[in-house]
Design an enzyme around this catalytic site. Sequence first.
Site, mmCIF file in Angstrom:
data_model
loop_
_atom_site.group_PDB
_atom_site.id
_atom_site.type_symbol
_atom_site.label_atom_id
_atom_site.label_comp_id
_atom_site.label_asym_id
_atom_site.label_seq_id
_atom_site.Cartn_x
_atom_site.Cartn_y
_atom_site.Cartn_z
ATOM 1 N N GLY A 1 -1.221 -9.470 6.622
ATOM 2 C CA GLY A 1 -1.360 -10.264 7.837
ATOM 3 C C GLY A 1 -1.696 -9.434 9.065
ATOM 4 O O GLY A 1 -2.038 -8.264 8.958
ATOM 5 N N GLY B 1 -11.602 -6.062 9.447
ATOM 6 C CA GLY B 1 -11.548 -5.356 8.159
ATOM 7 C C GLY B 1 -11.060 -6.294 7.053
ATOM 8 O O GLY B 1 -11.652 -6.377 5.973
ATOM 9 N N HIS B 2 -9.969 -7.023 7.342
ATOM 10 C CA HIS B 2 -9.453 -7.992 6.366
ATOM 11 C C HIS B 2 -10.510 -9.070 6.087
ATOM 12 O O HIS B 2 -10.711 -9.474 4.948
ATOM 13 C CB HIS B 2 -8.204 -8.686 6.912
ATOM 14 C CG HIS B 2 -7.025 -7.780 7.132
ATOM 15 N ND1 HIS B 2 -6.543 -7.495 8.387
ATOM 16 C CD2 HIS B 2 -6.231 -7.110 6.263
ATOM 17 C CE1 HIS B 2 -5.491 -6.703 8.280
ATOM 18 N NE2 HIS B 2 -5.280 -6.443 7.005
ATOM 19 N N ASP C 1 -7.646 2.264 2.493
ATOM 20 C CA ASP C 1 -6.458 2.763 1.788
ATOM 21 C C ASP C 1 -6.913 3.357 0.457
ATOM 22 O O ASP C 1 -6.760 2.754 -0.605
ATOM 23 C CB ASP C 1 -5.468 1.624 1.578
ATOM 24 C CG ASP C 1 -4.991 1.059 2.912
ATOM 25 O OD1 ASP C 1 -4.084 1.647 3.503
ATOM 26 O OD2 ASP C 1 -5.570 0.054 3.379
ATOM 27 N N SER D 1 -3.927 -2.925 11.362
ATOM 28 C CA SER D 1 -2.925 -3.749 12.058
ATOM 29 C C SER D 1 -2.024 -2.858 12.901
ATOM 30 O O SER D 1 -1.493 -3.286 13.921
ATOM 31 C CB SER D 1 -2.074 -4.519 11.044
ATOM 32 O OG SER D 1 -2.891 -5.217 10.146
ATOM 33 N N ARG D 2 -1.836 -1.607 12.478
ATOM 34 C CA ARG D 2 -0.924 -0.698 13.185
ATOM 35 C C ARG D 2 -1.515 -0.149 14.485
ATOM 36 O O ARG D 2 -0.786 0.434 15.285
ATOM 37 C CB ARG D 2 -0.504 0.454 12.267
ATOM 38 C CG ARG D 2 0.460 0.028 11.160
ATOM 39 C CD ARG D 2 1.012 1.216 10.396
ATOM 40 N NE ARG D 2 2.135 0.839 9.540
ATOM 41 C CZ ARG D 2 2.051 0.628 8.222
ATOM 42 N NH1 ARG D 2 0.894 0.747 7.599
ATOM 43 N NH2 ARG D 2 3.123 0.291 7.523
HETATM 44 P P1 AMP Z 1 -3.074 -4.500 4.907
HETATM 45 O O1 AMP Z 1 -2.896 -5.831 5.538
HETATM 46 O O2 AMP Z 1 -3.065 -3.358 5.865
HETATM 47 O O3 AMP Z 1 -2.165 -4.301 3.713
HETATM 48 O O4 AMP Z 1 -4.540 -4.486 4.307
HETATM 49 C C1 AMP Z 1 -4.960 -5.475 3.401
HETATM 50 C C2 AMP Z 1 -6.269 -5.058 2.783
HETATM 51 O O5 AMP Z 1 -7.254 -4.912 3.809
HETATM 52 C C3 AMP Z 1 -6.193 -3.719 2.056
HETATM 53 O O6 AMP Z 1 -6.965 -3.765 0.867
HETATM 54 C C4 AMP Z 1 -6.791 -2.773 3.060
HETATM 55 O O7 AMP Z 1 -7.369 -1.616 2.471
HETATM 56 C C5 AMP Z 1 -7.854 -3.640 3.704
HETATM 57 N N1 AMP Z 1 -8.198 -3.103 5.026
HETATM 58 C C6 AMP Z 1 -7.340 -2.754 6.013
HETATM 59 N N2 AMP Z 1 -8.013 -2.238 7.064
HETATM 60 C C7 AMP Z 1 -9.324 -2.267 6.725
HETATM 61 C C8 AMP Z 1 -10.527 -1.856 7.380
HETATM 62 N N3 AMP Z 1 -10.512 -1.305 8.601
HETATM 63 N N4 AMP Z 1 -11.713 -2.025 6.735
HETATM 64 C C9 AMP Z 1 -11.729 -2.568 5.482
HETATM 65 N N5 AMP Z 1 -10.624 -2.978 4.817
HETATM 66 C C10 AMP Z 1 -9.449 -2.822 5.418
#
Ligand code: AMP
Length: 282
Positions: A31, A36-37, A150, A186-187
């Site tokens: 969330g 990116g998401h 990641d 998100s951070r």
């Molecule tokens: P998270 O919500 O941070 O767990 O991320 C969920 C998914 O979105 C994971 O597969 C991340 O690698 C991907 N993600 C997060 N940030 C980015 C970004 N800047 N570009 C592409 N994918 C991203």
Amino acid sequence: MELISSITEMARITANWRNADLQVGLAPTMGYLHEGHLSLTNRAKMENDKVVASIFVNPLQFGPKEDFSRYPRDLEKDLMLLESAGVDAVFHPTSQEMYPENFNASVEVLGITDVLEGAQRPGHFKGVTTVVAKLFNIVSPHRAYFGQKDAQQVAVIKKMVRDLNFPLEIIICPTLREADGLAMSSRNVYLNADERKAATVLYHALATAKAAFENGSRQGNALRKIMDAVISSEPLAKTDYVSAANPENLREYDGLIPTGYGVLLSMAVRFGSTRLIDNFQL
Ligand code: AMP
């Protein structure tokens, strides 16, 4: 768009889709969504008939001293973004739904989880693989979408899928960045104005090492030194690690990177209490 918090209900919906011969894509997230998401759900939309996004801040993957309780959350905005992105269903279970009182199982990948992020965050990847295995079993997607942002998570999940024969395809999407190169995360919301400016140092360190690699610098230790030097030039940045590793087994290259082999440049850097990661795969 449907919002689903029950495991049984989620599984029922995707089973119906599969029975109707529809292809299902899953984008797991925690969330507080950004572009990116959405690049994951957009790609999933292009390649599937139905798209599920999950929003679950997974307590299992946070260490006791990490930011689980203060991790940013904004469900209302997330739902708006996913609705406009054309997502069909959002799976948003509670921790109690995912991990009821007698929950006592885990999925763990060994070998590539004790280096890099795994070395700094004991138990992190066991939490990730456990929740992702559950999501795969609940949603039964044909394809699941993850971000290259990641990089170690990608390697670990691919290995889990291969080793345990999950019947689905893992699709990796490129890292989306802000205009100044900072990887979207998100951070990033934790950063104050000075830290936000300083945080571009990750991108600069990676870009400098990439340029050196392309100009013939093929020693793992030399590439790490270059990244370290760039990060050290930024007073607000504290390096957790820099790495120049084999992208498959994540082992550090010490000497010469053999011709024909790729290299994963990666790093974790702290700005105050905020810890950011980034990587380039060359
Ligand atoms: P998270 O919500 O941070 O767990 O991320 C969920 C998914 O979105 C994971 O597969 C991340 O690698 C991907 N993600 C997060 N940030 C980015 C970004 N800047 N570009 C592409 N994918 C991203």
